[in-house]
Enzyme design. Structure first.
Site, mmCIF file in Angstrom:
data_model
loop_
_atom_site.group_PDB
_atom_site.id
_atom_site.type_symbol
_atom_site.label_atom_id
_atom_site.label_comp_id
_atom_site.label_asym_id
_atom_site.label_seq_id
_atom_site.Cartn_x
_atom_site.Cartn_y
_atom_site.Cartn_z
ATOM 1 N N SER A 226 0.843 -1.199 0.000
ATOM 2 C CA SER A 226 0.000 0.000 0.000
ATOM 3 C C SER A 226 0.883 1.256 0.000
ATOM 4 O O SER A 226 2.062 1.214 0.368
ATOM 5 C CB SER A 226 -0.929 -0.028 1.211
ATOM 6 O OG SER A 226 -0.191 -0.243 2.385
ATOM 7 N N CYS A 281 -3.946 -4.865 -7.765
ATOM 8 C CA CYS A 281 -3.543 -3.468 -7.976
ATOM 9 C C CYS A 281 -3.837 -3.044 -9.403
ATOM 10 O O CYS A 281 -3.817 -1.863 -9.713
ATOM 11 C CB CYS A 281 -2.073 -3.297 -7.674
ATOM 12 S SG CYS A 281 -1.047 -4.192 -8.819
HETATM 13 P P1 NAD Z 1 0.597 -3.703 2.924
HETATM 14 O O1 NAD Z 1 1.196 -2.386 2.594
HETATM 15 O O2 NAD Z 1 -0.266 -3.821 4.122
HETATM 16 O O3 NAD Z 1 1.755 -4.804 3.142
HETATM 17 C C1 NAD Z 1 2.798 -4.962 2.218
HETATM 18 C C2 NAD Z 1 4.054 -5.421 2.969
HETATM 19 O O4 NAD Z 1 4.426 -4.407 3.897
HETATM 20 C C3 NAD Z 1 3.833 -6.702 3.766
HETATM 21 O O5 NAD Z 1 4.963 -7.526 3.590
HETATM 22 C C4 NAD Z 1 3.699 -6.208 5.200
HETATM 23 O O6 NAD Z 1 4.187 -7.126 6.137
HETATM 24 C C5 NAD Z 1 4.525 -4.942 5.221
HETATM 25 N N1 NAD Z 1 4.009 -3.947 6.169
HETATM 26 C C6 NAD Z 1 2.710 -3.762 6.518
HETATM 27 N N2 NAD Z 1 2.605 -2.768 7.400
HETATM 28 C C7 NAD Z 1 3.856 -2.302 7.619
HETATM 29 C C8 NAD Z 1 4.401 -1.252 8.438
HETATM 30 N N3 NAD Z 1 3.631 -0.483 9.203
HETATM 31 N N4 NAD Z 1 5.725 -1.055 8.404
HETATM 32 C C9 NAD Z 1 6.518 -1.799 7.627
HETATM 33 N N5 NAD Z 1 6.061 -2.805 6.842
HETATM 34 C C10 NAD Z 1 4.741 -3.058 6.827
HETATM 35 O O7 NAD Z 1 -0.162 -4.194 1.609
HETATM 36 P P2 NAD Z 1 -1.114 -5.450 1.440
HETATM 37 O O8 NAD Z 1 -2.397 -5.189 2.135
HETATM 38 O O9 NAD Z 1 -0.390 -6.706 1.739
HETATM 39 O O10 NAD Z 1 -1.350 -5.441 -0.139
HETATM 40 C C11 NAD Z 1 -2.335 -4.689 -0.757
HETATM 41 C C12 NAD Z 1 -1.805 -3.366 -1.251
HETATM 42 O O11 NAD Z 1 -0.727 -3.575 -2.153
HETATM 43 C C13 NAD Z 1 -2.830 -2.566 -2.026
HETATM 44 O O12 NAD Z 1 -2.695 -1.204 -1.693
HETATM 45 C C14 NAD Z 1 -2.449 -2.808 -3.462
HETATM 46 O O13 NAD Z 1 -2.861 -1.820 -4.381
HETATM 47 C C15 NAD Z 1 -0.971 -2.838 -3.362
HETATM 48 N N6 NAD Z 1 -0.356 -3.522 -4.485
HETATM 49 C C16 NAD Z 1 0.323 -2.760 -5.382
HETATM 50 C C17 NAD Z 1 0.892 -3.353 -6.478
HETATM 51 C C18 NAD Z 1 1.662 -2.538 -7.465
HETATM 52 O O14 NAD Z 1 2.357 -3.122 -8.260
HETATM 53 N N7 NAD Z 1 1.585 -1.217 -7.446
HETATM 54 C C19 NAD Z 1 0.762 -4.735 -6.673
HETATM 55 C C20 NAD Z 1 0.061 -5.480 -5.728
HETATM 56 C C21 NAD Z 1 -0.491 -4.856 -4.631
#
Ligand code: NAD
Length: 501
Positions: A226, A281
């Site tokens: 995200s 995404c």
């Molecule tokens: P997320 O941001 O919650 O988690 C992604 C990663 O970050 C995970 O490995 C998680 O453990 C880590 N993380 C979570 N909170 C954190 C924090 N406070 N500090 C440090 N690390 C942390 O995302 P998600 O819910 O797993 O995935 C969905 C999101 O990913 C959506 O926003 C989606 O649009 C995005 N996404 C983007 C793409 C792209 O290519 N732009 C592709 C797939 C998904």
């Protein structure tokens, strides 16, 4: 007794750490396993394993590294069914879609099979008198990938496929919500012949991520997730001197021109908006018909198509999509539906309160359609990441270009039209990183590159393809001269900056 998902370090599972997280089966709404939530000490073990293996792997010639990728492709294909079922059971997407997740990752492995060609440097013979110039791409060292829950196979493979083929050692920190498949993918790499320590998987949450961001031996980080977290990773990682690419959230628009084939559009939209419960995404959660006549005709066709969608458990072969990932996310999506209604959106199909007989605890959200959504709605400006399609009516083409261009996210966009001129104009002018022309989900093929703009991507270099090779390597440029021994030594001693004359 619940299964525990351990780290995978130096070629073996590694059990350590007091803290554990719950891994659900979203179709049943029940905890099915627990996952280690690692610490800086666990990361250090992975770094030690990587450091020990790195010199040998970096010195292995590219053709031999490519052979591991060829073996790996065959092994993943041989295990496709098992991997897809495991993936579906933790993520919730249906098994056929889980196979697509794995297959799109494998396509990057196929690209990595051609790494000897991709790593070839440049050469200029005779750049000056007796002088040749050439460049070489060298691995960075220990590099890391931090990945989201929604593509637990594809996105790790995007990253480690290219990084490892380039001669790096890789540490993967997958999502703690569906961590089993990333571990299986690493085990299969070992089976394919990858030396122990070159691909490690560490589990965890913020504590582990912060340890990665601050570790001096980690040279580069690729992140997908995200936007707020992406921005955090980018800022802290680059402040610590690392190379970072960080891809974030999205709100992709599908523009429907008056001349579009509406039956085709409805078909495409149904899959792109609701497939994988909208947890992609590159999903299309916003549709922008141009003109009220287009909007009315589209809505008339969309409603029965949406009402005909089958929501089911991830092993239901007839289901169009399955549950969302967990209870908190189900609530979040349903809250956004309420917000959009409160903001004045017309709730045409309401997916809240959906239950599936026999699976009442599952995290299901029914397909939802809003009409008359306006650009100032918060529910339009933010990512919902669920099976919710918002219709924003545009009076003309200019508005249809402006809406996605001005949105905070700039991942993907699609235009549906039979007019080549309009499509060409749109593709050139829209302020978004990936464009589909009559293609609803324009995820580029593995040998091109993937990357969004604005708050969908921080950093300059895209994922996979040649941009991936650039991201995971550093370029060295050599200028050489081999004097024949008869040169006038006086010629050598110029004190001004040398030029090629
Ligand atoms: P997320 O941001 O919650 O988690 C992604 C990663 O970050 C995970 O490995 C998680 O453990 C880590 N993380 C979570 N909170 C954190 C924090 N406070 N500090 C440090 N690390 C942390 O995302 P998600 O819910 O797993 O995935 C969905 C999101 O990913 C959506 O926003 C989606 O649009 C995005 N996404 C983007 C793409 C792209 O290519 N732009 C592709 C797939 C998904």
């Amino acid at each position: 007794m619940l299964r525990t998902i351990d780290h995978f370090i130096g070629g073996s599972t590694f059990a350590s750490g007091e803290r554990q997280g719950e891994v659900f089966n979203p179709s049943q709404g029940q905890v099915q396993a627990s996952v280690r939530l690692g610490t800086a000490a666990d990361l250090q073990k992975a770094v030690d394993a990587a450091n020990a293996a790195l010199p040998g792997w970096a010195a292995t010639n590219p053709q031999r590294r490519a052979r591991v990728m060829f073996n790996y492709k065959a092994l993943v294909e041989a295990n496709m069914q098992e991997l897809a079922e495991l993936l579906a059971s933790e993520h919730g997407k249906v098994v056929a879609d889980a196979k697509g997740d794995i297959q799109r990752g494998l396509e990057v492995i196929e690209f990595a099979c051609g790494i000897p060609h991709a790593l070839k440097g440049e050469y200029t013979q005779g750049a000056g008198p007796g002088i040749d110039v050439y460049s070489m791409r060298q691995p960075l060292g220990i590099v890391c990938g931090i990945t989201p829950f929604n593509f637990p196979a594809m996105i790790p493979m995007w990253m480690f496929g290219v990084a490892i083929a380039c001669g790096n050692a890789f540490i993967l920190k997958p999502s703690e919500r569906d961590p089993s498949v990333p571990v299986r993918l690493a085990e299969l790499m070992k089976e394919a012949g990858l030396p122990d320590g070159i691909l490690n998987v560490v589990h965890g949450d913020k504590e582990m991520v912060d340890a990665i961001l601050d570790h001096d031996d980690i040279r580069a980080i690729s992140f997908v997730g995200s936007s707020d977290i992406a921005h955090y990773i980018y800022s802290r990682g680059t402040a610590n001197g690392k190379r970072v690419q960080a891809f974030g959230g999205a709100k992709n628009h599908g523009i429907v021109m008056p001349d579009a084939d509406l039956d085709q559009v409805v078909n495409d939209l149904a899959g792109a908006a609701f497939g994988s419960a909208g947890e992609r995404c590159m999903a299309l959660p916003v549709v922008v018909p141009v003109g009220d006549r287009t909007a009315d005709a589209l809505r008339e066709r969309l409603v029965p198509a949406i009402e005909g969608l089958r929501v089911g458990i991830s092993t239901d072969p007839e289901a169009h999509y399955g549950p969302v990932v967990n209870a908190a996310h189900k609530k979040r999506v349903e809250d956004w539906i309420q917000t959009c209604a409160d903001e004045g959106g017309e709730l045409v199909v309401d997916g809240r309160g959906f239950t599936l007989q026999g699976h009442e605890e599952g995290f299901f959200v029914g397909p939802t359609l809003f009409d008359h959504v306006k650009p100032h709605f918060r529910s339009y400006q933010e990512e919902i990441f669920g099976p919710v399609l918002q219709m924003v009516r545009a009076p003309d083409f200019e508005t249809a270009v402006r809406l996605p261009s001005e949105h905070q996210y700039g991942n993907g966009v699609a235009i549906f039209t039979r007019n080549g001129h309009a499509a060409r104009e749109f593709a050139a002018r829209v302020n978004v990183g990936m464009v589909g022309i009559n293609v609803p989900i324009p995820v580029p093929v593995a040998y091109h590159t993937f990357g969004g703009w604005k708050r969908s991507g921080f950093g300059d270099i895209n994922q996979h393809g040649m941009e991936g090779v650039r991201f995971w390597t550093k370029t060295k440029t050599i200028t050489q001269r081999w004097p024949d021994g008869n040169a006038d030594v006086g010629d050598m001693g110029a004190f001004h900056i040398p030029t090629m004359g």
